[in-house]
Structures are given as C-alpha cells and as structure tokens.
Enzyme design. Structure first.
Site, PDB file in Angstrom:
ATOM      1  N   ARG A   1       7.493   0.366  -0.659  1.00 28.31           N
ATOM      2  CA  ARG A   1       8.335  -0.608  -1.349  1.00 28.31           C
ATOM      3  C   ARG A   1       7.921  -2.038  -1.014  1.00 28.31           C
ATOM      4  NH1 ARG A   1      11.841   1.753  -5.123  1.00 28.31           N
ATOM      5  NH2 ARG A   1      12.790  -0.303  -5.115  1.00 28.31           N
ATOM      6  N   VAL A   2       8.000  -2.881  -2.025  1.00 29.58           N
ATOM      7  CA  VAL A   2       7.754  -4.304  -1.780  1.00 29.58           C
ATOM      8  C   VAL A   2       9.081  -5.059  -1.720  1.00 29.58           C
ATOM      9  CG1 VAL A   2       5.462  -4.330  -2.826  1.00 29.58           C
ATOM     10  CG2 VAL A   2       7.454  -4.754  -4.273  1.00 29.58           C
ATOM     11  N   ASP A   3      10.187  -4.355  -1.926  1.00 29.86           N
ATOM     12  CA  ASP A   3      11.501  -5.012  -1.851  1.00 29.86           C
ATOM     13  C   ASP A   3      12.228  -4.540  -0.593  1.00 29.86           C
ATOM     14  OD1 ASP A   3      12.021  -2.409  -2.485  1.00 29.86           O
ATOM     15  OD2 ASP A   3      13.025  -2.824  -4.385  1.00 29.86           O
ATOM     16  N   ASP A   4      13.507  -4.847  -0.499  1.00 32.85           N
ATOM     17  CA  ASP A   4      14.238  -4.515   0.722  1.00 32.85           C
ATOM     18  C   ASP A   4      14.897  -3.151   0.623  1.00 32.85           C
ATOM     19  OD1 ASP A   4      13.484  -6.871   1.907  1.00 32.85           O
ATOM     20  OD2 ASP A   4      15.103  -7.966   0.923  1.00 32.85           O
TER      21      ASP A   4
END
Ligand code: WTA
Length: 677
Positions: A543-546
């Site tokens: 994932r590149v998000d939280d």
C-alpha cells in the site's frame, strides 16, 4: 476410509476427479486441457476484452441464465471527474438472479444430488455435507422467512455468522429476494458491528448463539445484543428481528434472549415453504455491500451490483482455477471478507463445484489439519492467504507430507504480497512442484481478481501476480499522474471499468469519487504501489496509503488511532505497519500520553483493549511505543516515513528530517526504542 468418502462427492453427472499421483516433473496435468493453453491465446483474448469490452463480456455472460437479455449498448461509463459524476453500467437492461444461477441452474441440469458444501467444523469429526438441492431448499426457506418479515428488494440485512453452511445460505437467500447483504466478519467487535448496522439502516440481523474457534468460545449473540444496545444509545432503534442459529458451543438455554425480537432458526426456517420465486433483478441493482478500511475516516460500505458482479465473479473463478462442474474446491477465506464473497460463495457456486467450507483455524487441533482435509476430500484447487502458508511452514514439512496431496492441481493465494520463501514452500512442499501457484491481486473494491496468472498458460515467478485478467488495463503512474511505459515502478491505477467493479460507497457517492478518482483524473486509484518487469509482469509492492495489511486483513491507521485516542490519558497516537514474519505486517503504535499520565502495564493493556473493543482483536497493536512527542512537519502532518524507519530499526535510513518542526523528537524516539530492545 477417506477414499470412500470421496465417492459421495461424485453423485452427479460429471466425473469426480479421483486422486492420481503424478510422478512426472511436468507442470502440465494430463487429465484435462487447461481453459487457456498459452500466453498467445491469453493475449488474443485479452486484446478482444479491451478492444471491445462490451462484446467480450456479453460473450462471457452467456454462461449464465438471464430472465431478460441486456441491451445492445449495455456498457457505459465515465471515469473522469472533470466530465461529471463517476458512473458505470454493465449489462444494462438485463435481468437475472444470483441465487438462481448458483443453485437452480445446477439442479435443473441434473446436479441436485451433487455435494454443494462439505463443512468441516472446529474439531475433527465435526462434518456435514449438503447437496445443491438441499442448499436450494434451505435458501428458499430462509428467503421466504425474510419476505415474511417484510424484507423487500433493496433492504439491507446484516449477517454476523461464523463459517457454517448457513452463512453462504444467508447470502444466497438475500440475493434471492433482492435484499442487500452486509456481512460483518465474526472477529469484529460490538462497536464495529453497531456502526455497520446503523450505516446500512438494517432491520434484520442474522447470527448464531456462539462459535468455538480453536480453544476459545465467541458469544456472537451476546455481541449482537451489545451492538444493538450501542446503536440504540446513538438513536438507532430499528432492528426488529434477530434470527439466531443454534450452535452446540452455546445451547439455547444459555443464549441471551430478547422476547418478541429474537427468533430461533430451527423453529422458524424449517416451517417455511421450500420454494421461493426469485426476484429478477436489474443488472445494476445492488447485490451486497461490504465494509472496508481506507486511509481516512470510518470504514466504507463498498457496494456491488448484480449483473457485472455475477459475470466477473463467475468468469474469473472459472479461469483462475480452471474449473469444471463437480471439481472439489477449497477456499480458506471467511465470508466476512471479499474473498469469501467472490471465491467462496458466488464464484464457486456459479461454476457448480463441490465446495469445502472450513470453520476452524488452520493449526487446530494440530498443524496437519489443512492437509488432512485436502487428502480426505480430494481437494483439487486450494485458495488461501500467504499468512496461512507462513504460519503452517513453521511447524515443519512432515505435517504436510504425511498426507496424500496428489489430488491437488492448482494452488492460489490472495490478500498480500507473497514472499518468495513462502511461495517456494507452497509450490514445492505442498504442491510437490507440480501445481501452478495462482497469486491473485485484487481488492474489496474490484470485486474479483485483477492481476493473476492463468494456470498452465505461462510460467510464473515467485512474488509476481504476473498479468492482468481479461478486461483489466493496469497502468503505473508517477506522483504527477503520468503513465510509465515499459518496465518501471509507480502507483497502480486502472484505466477503464471491469464488470465486477464497485459502483459506489453506500450512501456516499462523493466519498467514492474522492477516494478512488480524485488523485489521478481518469483512472481508478488502487492505493497500491507496483513494479512492471521486462516480461510485462506486475509485482505489487504494498500500500502507498495509510492502510495496514495484517494477516491479509485491511486495517486503517486512522481507525486504530481513533480507538487509542479515545483513552482519557492518550494525547496523541500514530500507528504504522511493520514487517512481521507470519502476519505480513503487524501494528506498531506510538502513543503520547497527557503530561500527568505515566506509562504502566495497566495503561498498556487498557489501550490494547480499546482497539479490541472498538474494532476487533485482529487490529490490536503488537507494540506500544511510549512517545514523548511525534515527528511532524511544520504544517503539523505526522511523518510516518520516519516512524516506520524507527520501528523497523533502520536508523541509518531515516532520510531528510530537516523539515520537521521539532527534530529532537526523533532522537527521543530512538532513545526510547533502544531501551525497549
Ligand atoms: C493487498 C483482498 C499483493 C493489496 C482480496 C490490496 C495483495 C489489498 C494481493 C486489498 C496480492 C491483495 N499481492 N498484495 N496477491 N492481494 N493484496 O480489500 O494491498 O481485503 O490493495 O481484498 O490487499 O485487500 P482487500
């Protein structure tokens, strides 16, 4: 003994594939031609699917029964917010019903006596089988009961059941009458359940008295009562009926009961008529919603619709696992997650397989459980998660090799990147080097597999999900939204819709648009990073998000942080994921206490408990790092990159910390970290 059991599975036309030990080293299996024979054939089909998606998918849709055919121009869409609201349709004008296609179609084809479900419960000896005819009858009875409660097309029914046959039956019963099911995974807490009941305006909840998971009992009905109580305190008082399935884990006399509201399954359902006319649904009518975590806010109700989801689930399941009716298939997922929707209930039944349902944990009562199931039922296809593979690897190969696995043909994985070590073990030890590994990348939002090998069609590489499924056009984007051509690494986005794609966030279309279509105009944003190699193979990097992926379960950092900060003594919290040998990622929480508070074991336990009660045990942090302060930019944004490096002990990779408002915070955190080591 074990072999005798297998005979019952084949009570239907279409032969049962009997176990046969394959001594050749070839990956090719001689007992059938794979559906797609090589990469050239795949390329041809993929080209057709993207050049003329409407025609390609109409072709696939002919596998299913439609009460009314779709219009000539059935597929329309807008993927670009600048041109108006995001919208899409597939099979517009068509009418069908999922339960009809999963059940009646097979009964009509003479497969009514074929085993539909083989259930294995918590302990050895807890077993049950149901034929397609029996599942159809039970589905109809429950559907009739639901109609009797006034449930109509479009109403939401919340399902909070353990892995028993009644769980997929409840899904199919909803689908039969056009009710929208909202399943809440049995590991979610009362708070999480309350939130989902309210968000869906659900009037009906279906649950069980309790369930044994390994050595622990979970009192599901008591949790439902607590959730309804919590919802009521917040002003939601619309739950009218709770249907309860009695499990021996908690007999009826001991089950908490609300007179007038609660109903026993065994009293109510058997008396209902055994046929229920299906509601013919428009292709774009909702089928179900399922909550999933994102980087911000509360979990979102991901809404899937009827026609596109059916064709997407059925087609992917068929090609991914090279299925034919009567195959013995086992997906270890829980129906509480999307994999359990698409590849445990709908996909397999749309393909007429004999479906194994597993109601325990993989190493209970011993580490040979899964392989014994494979042997006992002659499982042909096994679909599981890397975390299960890693957890079983630890116990040693003998647990696997003492069981006959010669029935296995295809091994699938899903949910998180699979590390090459686990891939090799799965391939060599479990599959004896002869079963292709189908590493499927997809999401709750995509509804069905998106990037995946097709078995036997091309050679795979450990850790790569390889190539896009039919109709899927992945792109890699730079931070600025430019498409990267050829080999490279970037943010994974998808260029055009596919049939099983989510249509909206339940009750919040704007949130749907903002989450998936605002960052990169004209593309669906996946939230994952990805690399493409010189063979055109895709490698998901995470994932590149939280969002944290714990044992394949998505957890939003914001959700855990909000649970921690609910504690009176907690001033601030920041949560990140750190690599974990079995779970893939585990949760590491930085907690800043109020000045007057002192960190104690008691406080630690209270904080962990808060996460357990607000979300569920699977989201509990493994580490709480008492932080005097958190590293923030001058604009107040927490620098998670720095927190990740400190937690992983990669202190020489902290990078540029000069933009921090208070750089000394980093030194304090490192000092604390060293103390805890
Ligand atoms: C991750 C599960 C690498 C990814 C079906 C995705 C994967 C998220 C893979 C979706 C895979 C899933 N390789 N990563 N084969 N499969 N993921 O919604 O980060 O529970 O975005 O759907 O899991 O999780 P979800």
């Amino acid at each position: 003994m074990l072999r005798n059991f297998a005979k019952h599975l084949g009570d239907a036309p279409g032969e049962l594939i009997l176990a046969r030990r394959d001594t050749s080293n070839s990956v090719e299996v001689a007992d059938r031609q794979p559906l797609v024979k090589d990469r050239a054939e795949y390329e041809r089909l993929h080209k057709w699917s993207v050049d003329d998606p409407q025609d390609f998918w109409a072709h696939m849709a002919h596998d299913y029964y439609w009460a009314k055919k779709w219009e000539a121009n059935h597929h329309e869409y807008n993927f670009d917010m600048r041109k108006g609201p995001i919208s899409l349709s597939w099979f517009k004008g068509g009418r069908t019903n999922l339960s009809y296609n999963c059940l009646d179609r097979w009964v009509a084809a003479g497969r009514g006596n074929q085993v539909c479900f083989i259930w294995e419960g918590n302990d050895y000896g807890h077993e049950r089988t149901m034929t397609y005819q029996q599942v159809l009858t039970e589905t109809c009875r429950l559907a009739n009961w639901l109609r009797g409660q006034g449930v109509r097309k479009g109403d939401v029914v919340t399902i909070y059941l353990p892995m028993i046959c009644e769980l997929p039956i409840a899904m199919l019963a909803c689908a039969r009458i056009g009710a929208v099911h909202s399943i809440v995974f049995g590991g979610f807490s009362a708070d999480a359940l309350a939130q989902r009941i309210q968000d869906g305006n659900s009037r009906i909840v279906i649950t069980a008295s309790a369930v044994n998971r390994a050595t622990k009992r979970v009192d599901l009905k008591a949790i439902v009562d607590e959730a309804i109580g919590k919802a009521a305190k917040e002003g939601y008082r619309d739950v009218q009926r709770v249907l309860v399935y009695e499990k021996s884990a908690l007999p009826r006399e001991q089950t908490p009961w609300v007179l007038g509201r609660d109903a026993w399954w065994h009293r109510e359902i058997p008396q209902r008529p055994e046929y229920c006319e299906p509601e013919w649904m428009d292709a774009e009518d909702p089928l179900f919603m399922l909550y999933t975590s994102g980087s911000t806010g509360k979990p979102k109700g991901v809404l899937h619709t009827t026609g596109g989801y059916m064709v997407g689930a059925g087609t992917t399941c068929k090609y991914l696992f090279d299925l034919r009716p009567g195959d013995v298939y086992w997906c270890t997922a829980d129906c509480g997650w999307i994999t359990g929707h698409t590849y445990l209930t709908y996909g397999p039944l749309l393909n007429g397989v004999t479906n194994v349902l597993f109601g325990s944990t993989p190493a209970h009562p011993d580490a040979g459980r899964c392989w014994r199931i494979v042997e006992k039922y002659n499982v042909r296809v096994l679909y599981t998660a890397p975390t299960l593979i890693r957890s079983l690897m630890q116990f040693g190969d003998h647990w696997v090799t003492q069981h006959d696995r010669s029935s296995l043909r295809i091994l699938g994985t899903v949910g998180e990147p699979i590390n090459p070590h686990a891939w090799e073990w799965y391939h060599q030890v479990v599959g004896e080097g002869r079963c292709p590994i189908v590493d499927t990348w997809w999401q709750t939002e995509t509804g069905a597999a998106m990037i995946t090998p097709l078995p036997y069609a091309w050679a795979t590489k450990p850790g790569s999900a390889t190539l896009p499924f039919f109709g899927v056009q992945p792109v890699l984007l730079t931070d600025k939204g430019e498409e990267i051509q050829g080999p490279g690494e970037g943010i994974l986005a998808i260029k055009a819709p596919w049939p099983s794609m989510m249509r909206t966030v339940y009750g919040d279309h704007e949130r749907f648009e903002m989450t998936y279509f605002s960052a990169f105009k004209g593309y669906y944003f996946t939230g994952d990073g990805c690399r493409r190699d010189e063979d055109g193979f895709y490698w998901i990097t995470g994932r590149v998000d939280d969002v944290i992926n714990v044992s394949g379960h998505r957890v939003g950092t914001a959700e855990v942080e909000s649970a921690l900060t609910a504690h009176d003594m907690c001033a601030e919290a920041a949560v990140i994921g750190v690599p974990h040998a079995v779970k893939g990622e585990s949760i590491y929480a930085y907690v800043t206490l109020l000045d007057e508070a002192t960190p104690t074991a008691k406080l630690h336990a209270e904080l962990v408990n808060l996460v357990k009660t607000q979300i569920g045990s699977f989201a509990a942090p493994d580490v709480i790092h008492w932080a005097p302060g958190l590293p923030k930019t001058r604009s107040g944004k927490i620098m998670r990159r720095v927190l990740r490096k400190i937690a992983a002990d990669q202190l020489d990779e902290l990078g540029d910390t000069s933009t921090l408002a208070e750089p000394q915070v980093v030194d304090q955190l490192i000092a604390k970290r060293l103390k805890t080591l």
